[in-house]
Scaffold this active site. Structure first.
Site, PDB file in Angstrom:
ATOM      1  N   LYS A  42      20.757  -9.196  15.068  1.00 37.71           N
ATOM      2  CA  LYS A  42      20.473  -9.143  13.619  1.00 37.71           C
ATOM      3  C   LYS A  42      19.109  -9.969  13.312  1.00 37.71           C
ATOM      4  O   LYS A  42      18.972  -9.654  12.221  1.00 37.71           O
ATOM      5  CB  LYS A  42      21.795 -10.132  13.090  1.00 37.71           C
ATOM      6  CG  LYS A  42      23.033  -9.633  13.465  1.00 37.71           C
ATOM      7  CD  LYS A  42      23.964 -10.688  12.894  1.00 37.71           C
ATOM      8  CE  LYS A  42      25.600 -10.588  13.646  1.00 37.71           C
ATOM      9  NZ  LYS A  42      26.264 -11.552  13.488  1.00 37.71           N
ATOM     10  N   GLY A  43      18.701 -10.326  14.166  1.00 43.19           N
ATOM     11  CA  GLY A  43      17.383 -11.139  14.034  1.00 43.19           C
ATOM     12  C   GLY A  43      16.371 -10.578  13.144  1.00 43.19           C
ATOM     13  O   GLY A  43      15.528 -11.178  12.472  1.00 43.19           O
ATOM     14  N   GLU A  98      11.109  -6.480  16.823  1.00 43.33           N
ATOM     15  CA  GLU A  98      12.220  -7.711  17.307  1.00 43.33           C
ATOM     16  C   GLU A  98      11.575  -8.936  16.517  1.00 43.33           C
ATOM     17  O   GLU A  98      10.350  -8.813  16.035  1.00 43.33           O
ATOM     18  CB  GLU A  98      11.862  -7.966  18.688  1.00 43.33           C
ATOM     19  CG  GLU A  98      12.451  -8.981  19.340  1.00 43.33           C
ATOM     20  CD  GLU A  98      13.710  -9.407  19.267  1.00 43.33           C
ATOM     21  OE1 GLU A  98      14.290  -9.011  18.275  1.00 43.33           O
ATOM     22  OE2 GLU A  98      14.320  -9.388  20.274  1.00 43.33           O
ATOM     23  N   ASP A  99      12.410  -9.880  16.089  1.00 36.38           N
ATOM     24  CA  ASP A  99      11.888 -11.082  15.600  1.00 36.38           C
ATOM     25  C   ASP A  99      11.090 -12.165  16.418  1.00 36.38           C
ATOM     26  O   ASP A  99       9.943 -12.272  15.935  1.00 36.38           O
ATOM     27  CB  ASP A  99      13.253 -11.810  15.009  1.00 36.38           C
ATOM     28  CG  ASP A  99      14.496 -11.928  16.079  1.00 36.38           C
ATOM     29  OD1 ASP A  99      13.923 -11.725  17.210  1.00 36.38           O
ATOM     30  OD2 ASP A  99      15.141 -12.735  15.793  1.00 36.38           O
ATOM     31  N   ASP A 102      11.009 -14.402  23.641  1.00 35.76           N
ATOM     32  CA  ASP A 102      11.076 -15.694  24.029  1.00 35.76           C
ATOM     33  C   ASP A 102      11.036 -15.545  25.677  1.00 35.76           C
ATOM     34  O   ASP A 102       9.873 -15.429  26.324  1.00 35.76           O
ATOM     35  CB  ASP A 102      12.544 -16.368  23.785  1.00 35.76           C
ATOM     36  CG  ASP A 102      12.709 -17.817  24.135  1.00 35.76           C
ATOM     37  OD1 ASP A 102      11.634 -18.548  23.935  1.00 35.76           O
ATOM     38  OD2 ASP A 102      13.685 -18.050  24.491  1.00 35.76           O
ATOM     39  N   VAL A 152      12.784 -22.119  15.972  1.00 40.70           N
ATOM     40  CA  VAL A 152      12.524 -21.817  14.809  1.00 40.70           C
ATOM     41  C   VAL A 152      13.717 -20.817  14.194  1.00 40.70           C
ATOM     42  O   VAL A 152      14.821 -20.303  14.803  1.00 40.70           O
ATOM     43  CB  VAL A 152      11.343 -21.036  14.538  1.00 40.70           C
ATOM     44  CG1 VAL A 152      10.047 -21.976  14.725  1.00 40.70           C
ATOM     45  CG2 VAL A 152      11.233 -19.735  15.363  1.00 40.70           C
ATOM     46  N   ASP A 158      18.176 -17.132  13.638  1.00 43.98           N
ATOM     47  CA  ASP A 158      19.314 -18.041  13.344  1.00 43.98           C
ATOM     48  C   ASP A 158      19.599 -19.026  14.402  1.00 43.98           C
ATOM     49  O   ASP A 158      18.976 -18.976  15.655  1.00 43.98           O
ATOM     50  CB  ASP A 158      20.593 -17.330  13.232  1.00 43.98           C
ATOM     51  CG  ASP A 158      21.010 -16.848  14.932  1.00 43.98           C
ATOM     52  OD1 ASP A 158      20.190 -16.371  15.499  1.00 43.98           O
ATOM     53  OD2 ASP A 158      21.984 -17.112  15.364  1.00 43.98           O
ATOM     54  N   ARG A 164      19.805 -17.756   8.718  1.00 47.73           N
ATOM     55  CA  ARG A 164      19.018 -16.522   8.527  1.00 47.73           C
ATOM     56  C   ARG A 164      18.348 -16.057   7.237  1.00 47.73           C
ATOM     57  O   ARG A 164      17.395 -15.489   7.051  1.00 47.73           O
ATOM     58  CB  ARG A 164      19.948 -15.294   8.881  1.00 47.73           C
ATOM     59  CG  ARG A 164      20.343 -15.138  10.283  1.00 47.73           C
ATOM     60  CD  ARG A 164      21.125 -14.092  10.513  1.00 47.73           C
ATOM     61  NE  ARG A 164      21.947 -13.863  11.856  1.00 47.73           N
ATOM     62  CZ  ARG A 164      21.425 -13.633  13.002  1.00 47.73           C
ATOM     63  NH1 ARG A 164      20.242 -13.574  13.318  1.00 47.73           N
ATOM     64  NH2 ARG A 164      22.185 -13.736  14.153  1.00 47.73           N
TER      65      ARG A 164
HETATM   66  P1  IMP Z   1      14.506 -13.273  25.038  1.00 42.78           P
HETATM   67  O1  IMP Z   1      15.347 -12.225  25.783  1.00 42.78           O
HETATM   68  O2  IMP Z   1      14.614 -14.686  25.732  1.00 42.78           O
HETATM   69  O3  IMP Z   1      13.019 -12.846  24.752  1.00 42.78           O
HETATM   70  O4  IMP Z   1      15.313 -13.511  23.901  1.00 42.78           O
HETATM   71  C1  IMP Z   1      14.684 -13.111  22.674  1.00 42.78           C
HETATM   72  C2  IMP Z   1      15.877 -13.371  21.528  1.00 42.78           C
HETATM   73  O5  IMP Z   1      16.508 -14.917  21.556  1.00 42.78           O
HETATM   74  C3  IMP Z   1      15.440 -13.174  20.004  1.00 42.78           C
HETATM   75  O6  IMP Z   1      15.329 -11.930  19.764  1.00 42.78           O
HETATM   76  C4  IMP Z   1      15.987 -14.260  19.321  1.00 42.78           C
HETATM   77  O7  IMP Z   1      17.167 -13.594  18.865  1.00 42.78           O
HETATM   78  C5  IMP Z   1      16.380 -15.344  20.104  1.00 42.78           C
HETATM   79  N1  IMP Z   1      15.518 -16.261  20.046  1.00 42.78           N
HETATM   80  C6  IMP Z   1      14.734 -16.794  21.006  1.00 42.78           C
HETATM   81  N2  IMP Z   1      13.914 -17.823  20.433  1.00 42.78           N
HETATM   82  C7  IMP Z   1      14.618 -18.264  19.356  1.00 42.78           C
HETATM   83  C8  IMP Z   1      14.143 -19.212  17.946  1.00 42.78           C
HETATM   84  O8  IMP Z   1      13.159 -19.782  18.052  1.00 42.78           O
HETATM   85  N3  IMP Z   1      14.810 -19.091  17.118  1.00 42.78           N
HETATM   86  C9  IMP Z   1      15.934 -18.335  16.962  1.00 42.78           C
HETATM   87  N4  IMP Z   1      16.249 -17.430  17.977  1.00 42.78           N
HETATM   88  C10 IMP Z   1      15.290 -17.395  18.974  1.00 42.78           C
HETATM   89 MG    MG Z   2      17.215 -11.237  18.485  1.00 44.04          MG
END
Ligand code: IMP
Ligand code: MG
Length: 178
Positions: A42-43, A98-99, A102, A152, A158, A164
């Site tokens: 949903k991000g 994507e939001d 990470d 964040v 979220d 959100r």
């Molecule tokens: P990844 O697979 O670790 O890159 O995950 C990315 C997802 O983790 C993003 O789409 C977010 O939903 C969530 N995420 C990572 N860091 C944050 C943050 O600082 N705040 C909120 N959601 C985050």
């Molecule tokens: Mg996300």
């Protein structure tokens, strides 16, 4: 500012500036192409809503929902598709929206998945990136801003499904999740 935020990292006018830069680059690069934006729910809901309205091309929009962290602030690396796109992807130039990137595990998986569906190209647009936390290599073709390793919230992002709807992006107080 929300009481659970330590400070505002990106205010509304700064976010608007990032969205305008990204949408202008995308509008230039995808001229004459069959562009499909795929928002990751949903991000990215708030970001993609603003972004798509600034893109000056005929485009299509679809959404996917992949498994999230739940109550944790770290990724498990184990990605599941909860909702897939309904568009038949053959021949589309896909731009994943994507939001935040990470660990990179989510996008690496989703990009490979969409590439396997007969797409013309698959690229990535993310509002934010935390490069210091990367585990999987992903090229972010359109990036709003890099940030340091802080959790964040707001503008779609979220923690445990909250925050959100904040119109800015704020750093969450560690006391909320530790
Ligand atoms: P990844 O697979 O670790 O890159 O995950 C990315 C997802 O983790 C993003 O789409 C977010 O939903 C969530 N995420 C990572 N860091 C944050 C943050 O600082 N705040 C909120 N959601 C985050
Ligand atoms: Mg996300």
């Amino acid at each position: 500012m929300h009481k659970d935020c330590e400070y505002i990292l990106l205010d509304e006018s700064k976010i608007k500036e990032l969205v305008l830069r990204l949408s202008s680059d995308i509008s230039n690069d995808y001229k004459g192409k069959k562009l499909l934006l795929v928002g990751l729910l949903k991000g990215s809901a708030v970001f993609i809503s603003d972004l798509m309205r600034e893109i000056s091309l005929d485009i299509q929009v679809d959404f996917m929902c992949v498994s999230s962290y739940g109550r944790s602030t770290v990724s498990s690396g184990d990605v599941k598709i909860i909702k897939d796109v309904t568009t038949s992807l053959k021949g589309f130039d896909v731009l994943i929206v994507e939001d935040i990137v990470d660990s990179g595990n989510t996008l690496k998986y989703i990009k490979e998945y969409l590439q396997s569906k007969g797409t013309e190209s698959v690229k990535i647009c993310s509002l934010l990136s935390k490069p210091s936390r990367r585990e999987a290599h992903v090229d972010i073709d359109y990036l709003g801003s890099e940030i340091s390793d802080e959790f964040v919230v707001g503008y779609g992002l979220d923690f445990d499904e909250r925050y959100r709807n904040l119109p800015y992006i704020g750093v969450l107080k560690t006391s909320v999740y530790s």
